[in-house]
Scaffold this motif. Sequence first.
Motif, short mmCIF file in Angstrom:
data_model
loop_
_atom_site.label_atom_id
_atom_site.label_comp_id
_atom_site.label_asym_id
_atom_site.label_seq_id
_atom_site.Cartn_x
_atom_site.Cartn_y
_atom_site.Cartn_z
N ASP A 31 29.98 44.94 36.22
CA ASP A 31 30.35 46.34 36.01
C ASP A 31 29.87 47.19 37.19
O ASP A 31 28.76 47.04 37.67
CB ASP A 31 29.67 46.88 34.74
N GLY A 32 30.72 48.09 37.59
CA GLY A 32 30.32 49.06 38.63
C GLY A 32 30.52 48.56 40.04
O GLY A 32 30.34 49.33 40.99
N GLU A 33 30.87 47.29 40.21
CA GLU A 33 31.07 46.76 41.56
C GLU A 33 32.54 46.86 41.97
O GLU A 33 33.44 46.79 41.13
CB GLU A 33 30.62 45.30 41.64
N HIS A 34 32.75 46.97 43.28
CA HIS A 34 34.11 46.86 43.82
C HIS A 34 34.56 45.40 43.73
O HIS A 34 33.73 44.49 43.65
CB HIS A 34 34.13 47.29 45.28
N PRO A 35 35.87 45.16 43.80
CA PRO A 35 36.32 43.77 43.92
C PRO A 35 35.63 43.13 45.13
O PRO A 35 35.38 43.80 46.15
CB PRO A 35 37.83 43.91 44.16
N PRO A 36 35.33 41.86 45.04
CA PRO A 36 34.57 41.23 46.14
C PRO A 36 35.30 41.29 47.47
O PRO A 36 34.67 41.39 48.53
CB PRO A 36 34.38 39.78 45.67
N GLU A 37 36.63 41.26 47.43
CA GLU A 37 37.38 41.34 48.69
C GLU A 37 37.23 42.71 49.33
O GLU A 37 37.27 42.85 50.56
CB GLU A 37 38.86 41.06 48.43
N VAL A 38 37.07 43.75 48.50
CA VAL A 38 36.85 45.09 49.04
C VAL A 38 35.45 45.18 49.65
O VAL A 38 35.26 45.81 50.70
CB VAL A 38 37.06 46.16 47.94
N VAL A 39 34.48 44.53 49.00
CA VAL A 39 33.13 44.49 49.58
C VAL A 39 33.19 43.84 50.97
O VAL A 39 32.59 44.33 51.94
CB VAL A 39 32.15 43.72 48.66
N ALA A 40 33.95 42.75 51.07
CA ALA A 40 34.09 42.09 52.38
C ALA A 40 34.72 43.03 53.40
O ALA A 40 34.30 43.08 54.56
CB ALA A 40 34.94 40.82 52.23
N ALA A 41 35.72 43.78 52.97
CA ALA A 41 36.40 44.71 53.89
C ALA A 41 35.45 45.83 54.32
O ALA A 41 35.43 46.22 55.50
CB ALA A 41 37.64 45.29 53.22
N MET A 42 34.68 46.36 53.38
CA MET A 42 33.73 47.42 53.71
C MET A 42 32.71 46.94 54.74
O MET A 42 32.41 47.63 55.72
CB MET A 42 33.00 47.89 52.44
N ALA A 43 32.19 45.73 54.51
CA ALA A 43 31.20 45.18 55.44
C ALA A 43 31.82 44.93 56.81
O ALA A 43 31.20 45.22 57.85
CB ALA A 43 30.61 43.90 54.87
N ALA A 44 33.03 44.41 56.83
CA ALA A 44 33.69 44.11 58.10
C ALA A 44 33.98 45.39 58.88
O ALA A 44 33.83 45.43 60.10
CB ALA A 44 34.99 43.34 57.86
N ALA A 45 34.38 46.44 58.16
CA ALA A 45 34.67 47.72 58.82
C ALA A 45 33.41 48.27 59.49
O ALA A 45 33.42 48.65 60.66
CB ALA A 45 35.23 48.72 57.81
N ARG A 46 32.33 48.28 58.74
CA ARG A 46 31.10 48.85 59.28
C ARG A 46 30.51 47.98 60.39
O ARG A 46 29.99 48.50 61.39
CB ARG A 46 30.07 49.00 58.15
#
Lengths: 282, 282
Positions: free
Chosen positions: A180-195
């Motif tokens: 609960d409360g987490e983004h989809p894991p693929e979105v987490v990967a995208a956020m990390a890759a962007a930063r």
Amino acid sequence: MTTRVTCVQLAPVLSDPDGNIERARSAIRAAVGDGARIVVLPELATSGYLFESAGEARDASITADDPRLAAWSAEAARGGAVVVAGFCERGADGLLHNSALVLDGAGVRAVYRKVHLWDREKTLFAPGRAEPPVLDTPYGRIGVLICYDLEFPEMPRALALRGADLIAVPTNWPVVPRPDGEHPPEVVAAMAAARASRVLIACCDRSGAERGERWTRGTALIDQDGWIRASTASEGGRATADLDLAAARGKRLTDLADVIADRRPELYGELVRPDRGTGRAG
Amino acid sequence: MTTRVTCVQLAPVLSDPDGNIERARSAIRAAVGDGARIVVLPELATSGYLFESAGEARDASITADDPRLAAWSAEAARGGAVVVAGFCERGADGLLHNSALVLDGAGVRAVYRKVHLWDREKTLFAPGRAEPPVLDTPYGRIGVLICYDLEFPEMPRALALRGADLIAVPTNWPVVPRPDGEHPPEVVAAMAAARASRVLIACCDRSGAERGERWTRGTALIDQDGWIRASTASEGGRATADLDLAAARGKRLTDLADVIADRRPELYGELVRPDRGTGRAG
């Protein structure tokens, strides 16, 4: 200066290329009409995803020079827009590929064939054999990945090193469990890759349902700090943000910290010895 | 079989090595007494962080064979535990390093010198010149990174490729702005890195305040699916989880998808041409 970027979370219909191409055309028209200059559509937007056989995929495939794509180009031309969209490609050699095209008012500018095939895709498609494109456009440099590609941290990093300002990622993300409360894991990967590389990432997921499968509907526009600027969980929904692609050329976090210049590739071991980097798993 | 892993979010006192070493000893004792077999402490746990000069850092430095570390080893020995902790190292050559040690009941087993120095650290420390260690322990293979290292996706990936089951990351994360509801950006990076390589990551942040700086207190234990299994935002708080290090050896997501075997390093471009991968930024 900002550029309006829109992802349209279409719901392609399995094995209906005519209908899907028309629905995509209509989506491009609406997005461009609302000022979008970069439009991203889902993976396999022309064909749907859940093929039961290679024959079924072949029947839904198109070539990259399919005349029906001229209708997309005509819509892009109305606003000088660039479109990135996934399609089921039948190559000149007869092989099927899970591909994405980049087109503008002048036609198809690049075709990318997915390098990392997910799961059963391996039984349907031939993997890409070339690095993804990074294209100069009037709005900045656009790189392309498809879905599972993004989960290999090497891929967005390599595109950023090649100068991509924005990475467009057509996807079909099946729903997976998450706390609960987490983004989809693929979105987490995208956020990390962007930063990590201070690059913009525009992930366009799909919606709808096929043969019992549902998608995450995780469409997200992510800025160079790694934060989500726009998203949509709706069926057929759009996510739009006005993004500064030039900002992705500044790689500094502070006067003395720079996410690219601070790299130490001579110490990245297996990553720079590719002959040793594969085949661990049985 | 699971192993209890504990991170202790200590608040080191600037320029008080004696006191910091004693506080760390006490923290190790308590964690091991509660069953921890892997204990992670923050970056620069012996010295504090915000040095105003190299001289100040030198005065707070210790050597890796400092006799006071025997007290840590004695505490580890009580439970057969392994400890990973950051320290301000004075090398045999007189250079200062931002380092981490791995020790057990037999003493110091490895020293790692931070490769990616953050911001002003560049004015205080010499960067590491060697790849991080990956050590066999009774509990599994432990890799080590320090703080900013983790934000280079190449680093956790390289450690996973070398067989690390768990990556211990002593950190000092200064507070940075983030949108409501989001994890600290460094935790997002850790979650993505864990999932990308199906490896466990234990980030141990610090607490306290020094010269007006505050820390994120983002300590987090992350599993191979990329989800946070334990965290603490408390001053001096502990995060503990019972983790299955052997689970990190399974790299498959499905029968046909494997996050390591599916790599295509021949297409990772700049990442495998290190001479071209640096120096873009001015």
